[in-house]
Motif scaffolding. Structure first.
Motif, PDB file in Angstrom:
ATOM      1  N   HIS A 191      -1.216  -7.417  -1.372  1.00 26.85           N
ATOM      2  CA  HIS A 191      -1.562  -6.488  -0.052  1.00 26.85           C
ATOM      3  C   HIS A 191      -1.011  -7.213   1.148  1.00 26.85           C
ATOM      4  O   HIS A 191      -0.389  -6.516   1.955  1.00 26.85           O
ATOM      5  CB  HIS A 191      -3.153  -6.526   0.017  1.00 26.85           C
ATOM      6  N   SER A 202       0.837  -1.271   0.070  1.00 30.57           N
ATOM      7  CA  SER A 202       0.069  -0.038  -0.016  1.00 30.57           C
ATOM      8  C   SER A 202       0.838   1.271  -0.052  1.00 30.57           C
ATOM      9  O   SER A 202       0.462   2.215  -0.989  1.00 30.57           O
ATOM     10  CB  SER A 202      -0.990   0.121   1.212  1.00 30.57           C
ATOM     11  N   ASP A 215      -8.785   3.337  -2.600  1.00 37.51           N
ATOM     12  CA  ASP A 215     -10.136   3.341  -3.521  1.00 37.51           C
ATOM     13  C   ASP A 215     -10.813   2.126  -2.850  1.00 37.51           C
ATOM     14  O   ASP A 215     -12.282   2.285  -3.095  1.00 37.51           O
ATOM     15  CB  ASP A 215      -9.766   2.995  -4.961  1.00 37.51           C
ATOM     16  N   LYS A 221      -0.444  -0.714  -7.361  1.00 44.63           N
ATOM     17  CA  LYS A 221      -0.081  -1.580  -6.110  1.00 44.63           C
ATOM     18  C   LYS A 221       1.220  -2.238  -5.872  1.00 44.63           C
ATOM     19  O   LYS A 221       1.557  -3.146  -6.771  1.00 44.63           O
ATOM     20  CB  LYS A 221      -1.540  -2.424  -5.618  1.00 44.63           C
ATOM     21  N   GLY A 263      -7.643   3.353  11.082  1.00 44.50           N
ATOM     22  CA  GLY A 263      -7.155   1.929  10.843  1.00 44.50           C
ATOM     23  C   GLY A 263      -8.425   1.416  10.599  1.00 44.50           C
ATOM     24  O   GLY A 263      -8.343   0.257   9.726  1.00 44.50           O
ATOM     25  N   SER A 264      -9.761   1.912  10.746  1.00 45.21           N
ATOM     26  CA  SER A 264     -11.017   1.000  10.353  1.00 45.21           C
ATOM     27  C   SER A 264     -11.576   1.803   9.206  1.00 45.21           C
ATOM     28  O   SER A 264     -11.874   2.774   9.501  1.00 45.21           O
ATOM     29  CB  SER A 264     -11.726   0.967  11.710  1.00 45.21           C
ATOM     30  N   MET A 265     -11.400   1.132   8.096  1.00 46.28           N
ATOM     31  CA  MET A 265     -11.794   1.819   6.904  1.00 46.28           C
ATOM     32  C   MET A 265     -13.009   2.644   6.913  1.00 46.28           C
ATOM     33  O   MET A 265     -14.100   1.932   7.410  1.00 46.28           O
ATOM     34  CB  MET A 265     -12.065   0.787   5.938  1.00 46.28           C
ATOM     35  N   GLN A 283      -3.522   7.219   5.094  1.00 44.48           N
ATOM     36  CA  GLN A 283      -4.081   5.874   4.765  1.00 44.48           C
ATOM     37  C   GLN A 283      -3.572   5.110   5.768  1.00 44.48           C
ATOM     38  O   GLN A 283      -2.313   4.931   5.935  1.00 44.48           O
ATOM     39  CB  GLN A 283      -3.613   5.391   3.410  1.00 44.48           C
ATOM     40  N   GLU A 313     -16.959   1.613   1.852  1.00 33.58           N
ATOM     41  CA  GLU A 313     -17.654   1.598   3.091  1.00 33.58           C
ATOM     42  C   GLU A 313     -18.608   2.892   2.967  1.00 33.58           C
ATOM     43  O   GLU A 313     -18.324   3.736   2.535  1.00 33.58           O
ATOM     44  CB  GLU A 313     -16.309   2.155   4.105  1.00 33.58           C
ATOM     45  N   HIS A 343      -2.873   1.635   6.539  1.00 35.25           N
ATOM     46  CA  HIS A 343      -1.792   0.714   6.215  1.00 35.25           C
ATOM     47  C   HIS A 343      -0.567   1.001   5.433  1.00 35.25           C
ATOM     48  O   HIS A 343       0.430   0.513   5.054  1.00 35.25           O
ATOM     49  CB  HIS A 343      -2.172  -0.807   5.472  1.00 35.25           C
ATOM     50  N   ASN A 366      -6.272   6.844  -3.331  1.00 33.08           N
ATOM     51  CA  ASN A 366      -5.064   6.201  -4.065  1.00 33.08           C
ATOM     52  C   ASN A 366      -5.667   4.903  -4.767  1.00 33.08           C
ATOM     53  O   ASN A 366      -5.985   4.023  -4.251  1.00 33.08           O
ATOM     54  CB  ASN A 366      -4.253   5.581  -2.670  1.00 33.08           C
TER      55      ASN A 366
HETATM   56  C1  LIG Z   1     -13.660  -1.729   8.478  1.00 28.97           C
HETATM   57  C2  LIG Z   1     -12.249  -2.173   7.972  1.00 28.97           C
HETATM   58  N1  LIG Z   1     -12.688  -3.550   7.438  1.00 28.97           N
HETATM   59  C3  LIG Z   1     -11.536  -4.197   6.891  1.00 28.97           C
HETATM   60  C4  LIG Z   1     -10.310  -3.820   7.099  1.00 28.97           C
HETATM   61  C5  LIG Z   1      -9.183  -4.827   6.587  1.00 28.97           C
HETATM   62  N2  LIG Z   1      -8.198  -4.084   5.648  1.00 28.97           N
HETATM   63  C6  LIG Z   1      -7.468  -3.441   5.654  1.00 28.97           C
HETATM   64  S1  LIG Z   1      -6.704  -2.935   4.272  1.00 28.97           S
HETATM   65  C7  LIG Z   1      -7.818  -3.593   3.335  1.00 28.97           C
HETATM   66  C8  LIG Z   1      -7.876  -3.207   2.005  1.00 28.97           C
HETATM   67  C9  LIG Z   1      -7.764  -2.062   1.709  1.00 28.97           C
HETATM   68  O1  LIG Z   1      -7.802  -1.862   0.377  1.00 28.97           O
HETATM   69  P1  LIG Z   1      -7.869  -0.283  -0.268  1.00 28.97           P
HETATM   70  O2  LIG Z   1      -8.620   0.826   0.610  1.00 28.97           O
HETATM   71  O3  LIG Z   1      -8.068  -0.120  -1.675  1.00 28.97           O
HETATM   72  O4  LIG Z   1      -6.509   0.239  -0.018  1.00 28.97           O
HETATM   73  P2  LIG Z   1      -5.038  -0.246  -0.678  1.00 28.97           P
HETATM   74  O5  LIG Z   1      -4.225  -1.115   0.535  1.00 28.97           O
HETATM   75  O6  LIG Z   1      -5.113  -1.024  -1.735  1.00 28.97           O
HETATM   76  O7  LIG Z   1      -4.201   0.980  -0.968  1.00 28.97           O
HETATM   77  C10 LIG Z   1      -8.837  -4.126   4.278  1.00 28.97           C
HETATM   78  C11 LIG Z   1      -9.982  -4.810   3.713  1.00 28.97           C
HETATM   79  C12 LIG Z   1     -10.108  -2.808   7.657  1.00 28.97           C
HETATM   80  N3  LIG Z   1      -8.974  -2.253   8.061  1.00 28.97           N
HETATM   81  N4  LIG Z   1     -11.198  -2.079   8.292  1.00 28.97           N
END
Ligand SMILES: Cc1ncc(C[n+]2csc(CCOP(=O)(O)OP(=O)(O)O)c2C)c(N)n1
Length: 895
Positions: free
Chosen positions: A421, A118, A244, A406, A206-208, A149, A249, A151, A272
């Motif tokens: 990922h 990421s 993206d 990615k 951390g929580s999307m 972001q 969510e 992660h 992103n």
């Molecule tokens: C509410 C929630 N659900 C699931 C996750 C687990 N999770 C962490 S990163 C991720 C994928 C993220 O994808 P994206 O937003 O496209 O970011 P990228 O890493 O591709 O830049 C998931 C499902 C989380 N952190 N929060």
């Protein structure tokens, strides 16, 4: 067979190409002679003429799959090519250190997790921000706010390492916070968590989905503070970098229209678009960028597509008949990902090989050049131009849809791979390729050892990095907790009526609103109070505040309200104090969090009260409250119309019987379920003192009800008990049974005591339990202290109930698990009553009978304990009959 693109279809449909060309030429000539304003005007005139003619035509809202900003309109890069070259080097170093951090942690402990791909995709987006846009807080400037972001955290730590404010030791303890601390090292949290790194992270993401909605309400709250003249207006920005995939969510999209309605041009989202989420593509069979363009554009945002790097510009210039654009338009994201994962020859064959025209364009490039063709989000110049345009856009928020790869630079090991990922391990060969790709001056051994790399202090990179941050006001992210104490007025100033209620009838909701009304008038504190509702100010009796402090509206009031003639008319004002958010608990809690953390974000303490139907709090938006807790929020959450049997009539989806169970699980949330107005007064007073005066990082959850009750005056010496969780309201020497009543059911316990004493001559003592969770916390701590030989102090509940073996019956309007939390610390036989099961619509009396928590059921339960072993079953049935209770009724949870 390839499907024709929309453009191809249009060309096929073009019955008169010459006429089309004439129209287009006319547009170009207007543009040249009269400029873009005039061209825009004519287009909207044409559009309305088309509407008038009944054509039912509408712009498709999707632009071609190319950059929004034309090369000739790009703002030049400050520092030119030299700066670009240095910043690319810095980005390469950061990518390496971030990667090394994750891979090292996982070499040591395979279970630790972490993400490489990421940040690899987002690094350039962050770097342009850090080097040119993200302004830190200084003594003169409030600073920009950035939601990172989550992660991508390793990359942000990697930068702090280069900046010299994080040690290599810390980097080596990524995701090892506990063991690091034991060694005297600052460990690094997985994601942005202010609770864990309070001098560093400002916003938990951390929580999307939490990040996007929080960023929007943060930008709006900044405006609120400015319009209320609590903050000097400054051109501050809120930046949010999100994924993206994260945009799926519901919270991510929930407040888009608020942002444009409020004209939040202090807000920039950078999405992103690496086209992947965790398991696979975000929209394999479509274009996430186009979908987001439609959504954001439709909601009124300024949309900037940032899709292709500068090396694509000459290719587009050669694309005389639009074949390249056609090809991009019809290449779905899943295929774009496959192209990202493969090399130059593959892309030549499968992308440029689609038609002779494309082949000719591809023929101008070597395989290596094709391999290196950049996506927009990896081209510093293009990113700068987009950020520059966003920063200067007026009247609406901006979203930049930045296409990236990615795992950018992870080569065959990770770039564009389905599984990238979660990749945390790389082989030596992959690491060496990564080093070479980013031209890092590391030996093979250093690569093998995953050594962190920091250029010499006097190197051009380090000098540039420091100069840029100095120019932008200092390092970021940085959380500053200035500890500005705010004087709390004496309790008598706003709660005398509750302390000396003397039997007056009122509900605790009324008492709360009255106290808040007085606090709003306080000369010092008043302006810091932020009353927040979703849409039930009238339900909670707050309509008088419409008049006294007004409802905040950035536009003031552009209409004559229907009820203008009444004293309490619906008054909106630019300096209004109430945040009336509409039916969005997620939005209202986001406003609350912005206000509750203003002490740290703006150095301006505020005191928010968010008053809502208690059912729609922890249950519905619990994760946003959890994030607020992480963010060290300080303020009051008021769960109104609370209690499963106290909110009569409303039924299953409204009657809350569990919020105290959840609130008890949040360490810095102090929960109370007061019965009396004076208890509420003491709790609010103590909360204000702890949060505003002593600057403690706690927040309060207080449930209030809409049941009118005769309110007693406060007994002497009750304060400590109220705050610690229980105090005696009806003492009885030699009591045969003790009743613990909480919140609205204290009244039933008192009535039960009357029945027990009056009809059955059983001596009864009654305690008001203001907080089972505070009692339980205290008890658990005391028990542990004793076990660890730290202290002999007894738990408050044990101290209060010892010295008698009389059974104890506890009752609350919540599920039994709430009072059960103190069972181990009650030094007598203990029985709990509660409201487990679905609520339903009926009167309070019927509901309390149904859940077996009314005075008669409490009395019967007490007698069952007092008479245990002394009365026969038949005698107990007689007692029940006397109390008009049906012992054969089903359990409230039965299905
Ligand atoms: C509410 C929630 N659900 C699931 C996750 C687990 N999770 C962490 S990163 C991720 C994928 C993220 O994808 P994206 O937003 O496209 O970011 P990228 O890493 O591709 O830049 C998931 C499902 C989380 N952190 N929060």
């Amino acid at each position: 067979m390839n499907m024709p693109s929309p453009e191809q279809l249009i060309r096929q449909l073009d019955l008169d190409e010459q006429e089309t060309a004439e129209w287009i030429a006319a547009l170009h000539s207007v543009l040249e002679s009269s400029g873009p304003e005039r061209a825009r005007f004519l287009l909207s005139q044409l559009s309305s003429a088309a509407r008038d003619a009944g054509l039912n035509w509408r712009d498709a809202r999707i632009t071609p799959y190319i950059n929004t900003i034309r090369p000739q309109d790009e703002a030049p890069y400050p520092g030119g090519s030299d700066a670009v070259a240095i910043e690319e080097k810095i980005a390469g170093i950061l990518r390496w250190n971030a990667l090394a951090m994750v891979v090292r942690a996982n070499r040591a402990y395979g279970e630790l997790g972490g993400h490489i791909a990421s940040y690899a995709s987002a690094a350039d987006l962050f770097e342009v921000g850090f080097n040119h846009f993200f302004r830190a807080r200084t003594s003169e400037f409030g600073g920009d706010l950035v939601y990172f972001q989550p992660h991508s955290a390793p990359g942000i730590y990697a930068r702090a390492f280069l900046e010299g404010r994080m040690s290599a030791d810390s980097l080596a303890h990524y995701r090892q916070e506990i063991s690091a601390k034991a060694k005297g090292v600052q460990g690094l949290s997985s994601y942005p968590h202010p609770w864990l790194m309070p001098d560093f992270w400002q916003f938990p993401t951390g929580s999307m989905g939490i990040g996007p909605i929080s960023a929007i309400y943060q930008a709006r709250f900044m405006r609120y503070l400015e319009h209320r003249q609590l903050l000097a207006p400054q051109p501050r920005k809120v930046w949010g970098v999100f994924g993206d995939g994260e945009m799926d969510e519901p919270e991510s999209l929930a407040a888009l229209s608020l942002a444009s309605r409020e004209k939040l041009d202090n807000l920039v989202f950078v999405i992103n678009c690496n086209l992947q989420r965790l398991d696979g593509p975000v929209r394999g069979n479509g274009h996430i960028v186009d979908e987001l363009e439609t959504l954001f554009g439709g909601a009124g945002w300024n949309v900037i597509k940032l899709l292709w790097g500068s090396d694509w510009d000459p290719l587009f210039a050669r694309d005389a008949n639009g074949e390249l654009i056609d090809a991009l338009n019809r290449t779905v994201d899943g295929q774009l990902q496959t192209f990202a994962a493969n090399d130059g020859p593959f892309n030549r064959e499968h992308f440029f090989g689609q038609s002779p025209g494309l082949q000719a364009i591809g023929a101008t490039l070597t395989d290596d050049e094709i391999d290196r063709l950049k996506r927009g989000g990896h081209d510093l110049r293009k990113i700068y131009a987009a950020y520059h345009a966003a920063s200067n856009h007026n009247g609406a928020p901006t979203v930049i849809l930045a296409q990236t790869k990615k795992g950018f630079g992870m080569g065959t090991a990770g770039q564009g791979k389905m599984t990238t990922h979660q990749q945390k391990k790389l082989e030596q060969q992959d690491l060496v390729e990564f080093r070479d790709r980013f031209k890092l001056p590391l030996t093979d051994t250093q690569v093998e050892n995953l050594e962190f790399y920091k250029p010499a202090d006097d190197s051009p990179e380090m000098r540039h990095l420091h100069a840029r941050r100095a120019e932008l006001g200092g390092f970021m992210p940085r959380r500053v907790d200035q500890r500005v104490p705010l004087a709390v007025p004496p309790i008598e100033s706003h709660a005398q009526f509750a302390l000396e209620a003397d039997g007056k009838e009122m509900s605790t909701t009324m008492a709360l609103v009255r106290m808040m009304g007085s606090l709003l008038k306080d000369a010092t504190l008043g302006k810091h109070v932020v009353p927040i509702v979703a849409d039930e100010a009238r339900t909670f009796g707050m309509a008088n505040l419409f008049k006294t402090v007004g409802i905040y509206s950035s536009q003031g009031q552009l209409y004559q309200p229907e009820d203008i003639g009444s004293i309490l008319y619906y008054r909106e004002a630019k300096d209004g104090q109430i945040l009336e958010e509409g039916i969005t608990e997620a939005g209202a809690i986001s406003s609350w969090t912005a206000a509750a953390t203003s002490y740290a974000v703006h150095g301006l303490p505020m005191l928010p009260f968010y008053i809502y139907y208690s059912m729609f709090g922890f249950q519905r938006i619990g994760d946003l409250i959890w994030a607020a807790a992480d963010q060290r929020a300080r303020g009051f959450l008021i769960g109104a119309t609370s209690g499963r049997t106290t909110l009569g009539g409303e039924g299953l989806q409204h009657q809350d019987g569990s919020s105290h169970l959840v609130s008890a699980s949040i360490p810095n949330c102090i929960s109370y379920d007061p019965a009396y107005a004076y208890e509420l007064a003491v709790i609010i007073d103590d909360g204000m003192q702890r949060m505003l005066q002593k600057n403690e990082d706690v927040f309060y959850y207080v449930t209030v009800t809409n049941e009118n009750e005769a309110q007693p005056s406060m007994p002497k010496d009750a304060r400590e008990g109220i705050l610690r969780g229980m105090h005696c309201v009806s003492p009885s020497k030699k009591a045969e049974v003790r009743l613990l009543g909480a919140g609205p059911l204290l009244k039933e316990a008192m009535a039960a005591a009357d029945l027990l004493e009056g009809i059955f001559s059983v001596k009864t003592e009654v305690w008001s339990v203001t907080s089972f969770s505070e009692l339980a916390r205290d008890s658990v701590a005391c028990e542990r202290n004793r076990r660890l030989q730290q202290s002999d102090e007894e738990a408050w509940v044990t101290q209060k109930l010892k010295g008698s073996k009389a059974p104890v019956i506890a009752v609350s309007d919540y599920v039994r698990a709430v009072p059960e939390s103190i069972r181990a610390f009650v030094p007598a036989h203990f029985v709990t009553l509660g409201t487990d099961g679905f609520g339903r619509s009926d009167t309070r009396a019927s509901l309390r009978d149904f859940f077996e928590v009314d005075a008669k059921w409490i009395a019967y339960t007490a007698l069952a304990e007092v008479y245990a072993g002394k009365k026969t079953a038949a005698e107990m049935r007689e007692i029940a009959a006397k109390l008009e209770l049906d012992l054969d009724k089903p359990l409230s949870t039965s299905i």
